[in-house]
Design an enzyme around this catalytic site. Structure first.
Site, PDB file in Angstrom:
ATOM      1  N   VAL A 163      -1.388  -1.414  -9.721  1.00 22.65           N
ATOM      2  CA  VAL A 163      -1.076  -1.921 -10.794  1.00 22.65           C
ATOM      3  C   VAL A 163      -1.929  -1.601 -11.374  1.00 22.65           C
ATOM      4  O   VAL A 163      -1.718  -0.877 -12.039  1.00 22.65           O
ATOM      5  CB  VAL A 163      -0.759  -4.068 -10.472  1.00 22.65           C
ATOM      6  N   CYS A 164      -3.020  -2.310 -11.439  1.00 20.18           N
ATOM      7  CA  CYS A 164      -4.090  -2.427 -12.494  1.00 20.18           C
ATOM      8  C   CYS A 164      -4.708  -0.852 -12.838  1.00 20.18           C
ATOM      9  O   CYS A 164      -5.147  -0.689 -14.155  1.00 20.18           O
ATOM     10  CB  CYS A 164      -5.033  -3.203 -12.436  1.00 20.18           C
ATOM     11  N   VAL A 165      -4.663  -0.036 -11.342  1.00 15.11           N
ATOM     12  CA  VAL A 165      -4.825   1.374 -11.528  1.00 15.11           C
ATOM     13  C   VAL A 165      -4.239   2.061 -11.924  1.00 15.11           C
ATOM     14  O   VAL A 165      -3.668   2.637 -12.638  1.00 15.11           O
ATOM     15  CB  VAL A 165      -6.065   1.750 -10.575  1.00 15.11           C
TER      16      VAL A 165
END
Lengths: 206, 206, 206, 206, 206, 206, 206, 206
Positions: free
Chosen positions: D117-119
């Protein structure tokens, strides 16, 4: 560019069983012996069930590599069988390739020992000649999972499709209604956990 | 667009052994020490068996990275050898690249420590210059399997082919009849399980 | 050619739940039973939270494959539901495909049992018809991790994107401010470790 | 079409550290806590060593996700820092993207929690805008290795390159002679096994 | 009741090498072939280094079990050697037991293939007769790690001590000063990582 | 106090097969389905080969636990068979215990599903009554390896001996000369890798 | 006979740190380098926190085994330190044993490299002399997990207790109220995941 | 000396739930979060089903360790609950021990976080006081499997019995006929694979 899904077609496919020999099998360590034997025989059963032309070949079977496992010989008594005199890539054996071409099929199912050589080399050769190649990964064995991963990567990069015997069987069958008992029996004989489901079902509905 | 299978060709390939140094080897943890040593020496034996031009290089060998492992030095006493004064990517060393180009070969076999640096960087550089690059993955080591997977992914994405020493040997040999005893001996000395097959065979047929 | 990032769009996506049946689930061994049940129900909760049209299908549910797991039936009481009479590839069921097309969506989320058949076959069919396909890999199960890897490779090679339920939920939600409590509650009910963070937070700030 | 090797260039790269927050870190289970902490701090040290512009961001840091880990705050006291009010994909935060664009760099190094997600989301967004994106895989963590593999597959398919902190450091440094002691010290502080080599070396040559 | 530490004593110990035969070795899958070969030969080198009386035995060596591996034969040309005509438990072979008793030693080192049979049975028999038995676990191999664990549990429960070749060598040697070069050479030839330390050391202090 | 090695004695042992039922088998995940099926049938073949009295029992076979697997029923058509009406510990079933006692044997071989219940409970009960108990660990299955380890620990602590089907067969047979072909055939049918050795041998000596 | 729980007592225990040397550490592969370094330093911090007398020793530190890691030297500048001239079992060094006896303590904490030699040998010697021995298993390292398991089995069989640094710290501390901040700080500096909990807590309650 | 099988007796046992707190649970990494949550709640359900007196305790619940997980509080609203002010070993808390003794039970079931401290310490204390202690290993968690193994070894050596929630439930229930529906429901709610069997059964027999 749109993807084109060319399904395995029982009328357009030939199976190559490469170097499943008694000696070479002792090199296979990316599957347990029970699992690997089961996978190879399941693939063989699929070929017979769908009446897929099957071609067998071995490498140096009179030496330490040993003879082809007897189960395969018995299951395909009339199949073309090429004991290669030395070629490592089976595709370098003209008789073997001629037998493939004579089938007129355009799809190739292939399994063998060891994956990165006996499977990968003819796979790359067949791709070069325009065949669609489907590697039966769990009926193909090698030294370690790491070696297997490298072999898959190379073949996949070249365009081969990675499959397993169960997926092959299901893609060929298309619809259970084509033969419910036959296909169910095939699965039950190679999937103990599916056989258990069938047995519970048959008892409970008896 | 059809796939073209460019086989490893013993007359058109050069082997690069990068940074197999005594200190750096202690960093390799994606293979057991026994397995890794065996893989590296097997690759070296293959190079000698097929008389493939081989180029050695090290990084900072007078410091903690340590000297090249003595077995490689002994096996390739006359090979070009470049102790790089500082370049991390061996391809940044002009002498090293010149030695490669001087061979006139178009295929590169490469192995080294650690995989994501000493192998991946020159692999990407060589690909850029149009070489076909075959990474000998099991003679290349690094910190963890996860690091290795990332390195493979990057190199494969760029077009390098992931191989192993056994596959390399077999693709170069093409046909057992080119030298049955020589090639069999090579395999036996690096595959204990294959040596066992040969020993059983020779006793049983004695 | 530039990459185009087509995000999952809750207004343009349909979810296909394929063959999560009581019998077939006993075949799933690449996830623990607890993990797999949680993953499947998390995906179902996501579909309900974002009001994504969902289509259910089963294969031979009156036989050993068993009925669809009751939790899914209860969560989607009004969803189109197709008990396929025999087609292995759900895409061969005209009603099923018509239901998909009737939604007018261009993105497909798919999960099922087993991955290399019930997920892979309709995935390849949908890709051929121009859909964007996002495989929810952790809500899809199969015999072994090795089989899973082969299935992923084949689907990815064809253009499908490999995702997981957590990534799907986050890509659909876009911004926590759209519904902080609702989305947080969804995560807490399927991620025990996230629920713990929330509980510690709420106590410590009480 | 020839492959072009665009190396990481310390003068043309920006580092994005996404959501390394005290709460979220408890979700990371594809690396041991010691290993992951070390990997993240090693990447941070690399950024400082090469004076790479670094941009920090967090998600909901006042809630259960918790504050950014204090080590990162201390190491980058003057770095742009964006506590996102709700956007899950950091690229949806205009200030964050503007800060990236203001650097004028064309290469992006990215690491974060959780990987898929965040990457992955900002990676795909950045690729769409034409950036070269290098994912620092071992400074990015998530729930399980299986989730990680799916995330890598999706990002790699879109064109991102999978790297690790050690590879990043070496590709940026290019040549040991640029700063032997500095780079050696950096490695020693994050690779206990390399520190051991250095210690043995310095004692033995004293 | 106080524990009594009876150390391995080179003057009071006999080594039994049981059924390390070319065929049987293909059954060993709880160690990699390279590791296992190395472990067995390391144990043999230890026996020669400390001049420990060594007794060899095989089971059905004219059949599929195959001959004893040639390395062991060569290393112990004058050792008592019993090709058992059928007894599975070597202790049931009177000549074998007599040879042990004739040594007058009270400690037994034992290794063999497969662990739960060829090692465990004579171990239990020897314990019953009052011998101290030290199982060299890493020079003993079997089908899977699970089988090995069961075998260890049974032998340990009966009073056997679980050791490894490295521990055996060190416990026999007692003090490096008894022969620094000899013992160091032995270790270097079977521990590649230790050889690397020695090589770095010798270069750096040259 | 000296250890006493009470060997498995074919004339003094009874085999208990506990709850190998079609439904319960779907719970077994510490062995692959192929491996587990093979292990159970190998143990059954051993019992028949050595004519060991065998007692079968099931738990609630009319409910979801399902019927005993048909292979066992077929192999032991005349064996005492107790479908327990509710007792979880088979030793609480008086008929079952009476059948054991009626054999007059003092050694018990036991295997079942799941290990920590259906095997462990009667094992502990039998130990209390003075029987020697040998657990056939690889013909006994349960949820995870961790659960298995706990079960082994508890049983071993109480005095049970952990064995495997191969060890059981060998300890019962004592000497190959008692029946070379029979025992060899038994092994070959359950150890594919041993069958390969035999096949290579027979061809090479033909 | 009732079990007697002799707790680790900070006033009655001595810590032995055996052969944590720069060269030998490269042999440790049953823990990741980061984890192992952290475990060893955590144990050292515990010894300092509870003011436990600590004795250091090394084996052949002028040769390839290398010097004791500098962190330990710095943490225990005044501790008795014995560079053994050759004894493999540290208990064979009279000065080392005298130092232990001079402390008057009856409990021994021990950690070292490698587990089956440098830890196991003095452990067995100390047990023989009546000491209670607690092995700090995660601050002791060796070649493989399999070697470690054998070493644990042997030591445990002799009466040693298997512990870990966290358990040691907690058993010595007895009650948080003895020093909340000090002990909490110790844990935070060696358990990144615990540090995260503390950081979230302190922010959320600020 | 004969073994005595003291079965878990629902009328003679007390359950201790130690430190299942929101913060501490983030330290548990030897089970997946889903599996561990399920195991703990299964044990709690067992205690309620059999009306076993249950005692709860926490350590420093106002700090970073966090509150007891709310599910346990809700399931045991009237259970004795001791928020320990500092004692690490719950047995050092007099109120906690008094509550245990007041139950008059002689058997203890214990589970907690982390295994080697919060479970092991009171286990050893209880053994010393003559209780029979049954550790519910899968409802007890810690940092790594290696730490868990050390903890099991220590507790087992002292006489504790290693069990799991499923074994505990079955040993307490004794006979399905005591409550078929109740016990079946309990299993179904914590074993998804058993629930599947039940669902298939009920449909097929409907």
């Amino acid at each position: 560019m749109a993807f084109k899904y060319e399904r395995l077609d029982k009328d357009n496919v030939v199976l190559l069983m490469v170097d499943h020999q008694a000696g070479l099998l002792s090199l296979v360590r990316d599957f347990s012996p029970d699992d690997f034997k089961n996978n190879v025989l399941a693939l063989a059963d699929i070929a017979r069930f769908f009446e897929i032309p099957t071609i067998l070949t071995t490498s140096f079977e009179d030496g330490p590599n040993g003879p082809m496992v007897p189960e395969l010989k018995e299951m395909f008594p009339d199949a073309p069988y090429y004991a290669r005199p030395g070629q490592i890539n089976a595709w370098d054996n003209e008789d073997f390739v001629k037998a493939i071409k004579d089938t007129g099929k355009k799809q190739i199912l292939i399994a063998g020992v060891v994956t990165e050589v006996c499977v990968a080399f003819p796979t790359l050769s067949a791709l070069e000649e325009g065949y669609e190649v489907f590697v039966v990964t769990d009926a193909s064995g090698t030294f370690t999972p790491t070696v297997r991963e490298a072999a898959w990567e190379r073949m996949s990069q070249a365009g081969a499709q990675m499959m397993t015997w169960f997926g092959v069987g299901c893609e060929l069958h298309r619809d259970w209604r084509n033969d419910i008992e036959g296909f169910g029996g095939l699965l039950a004989s190679h999937l103990p956990q599916y056989a258990n489901l069938m047995q519970s079902y048959s008892q409970q509905t008896a």
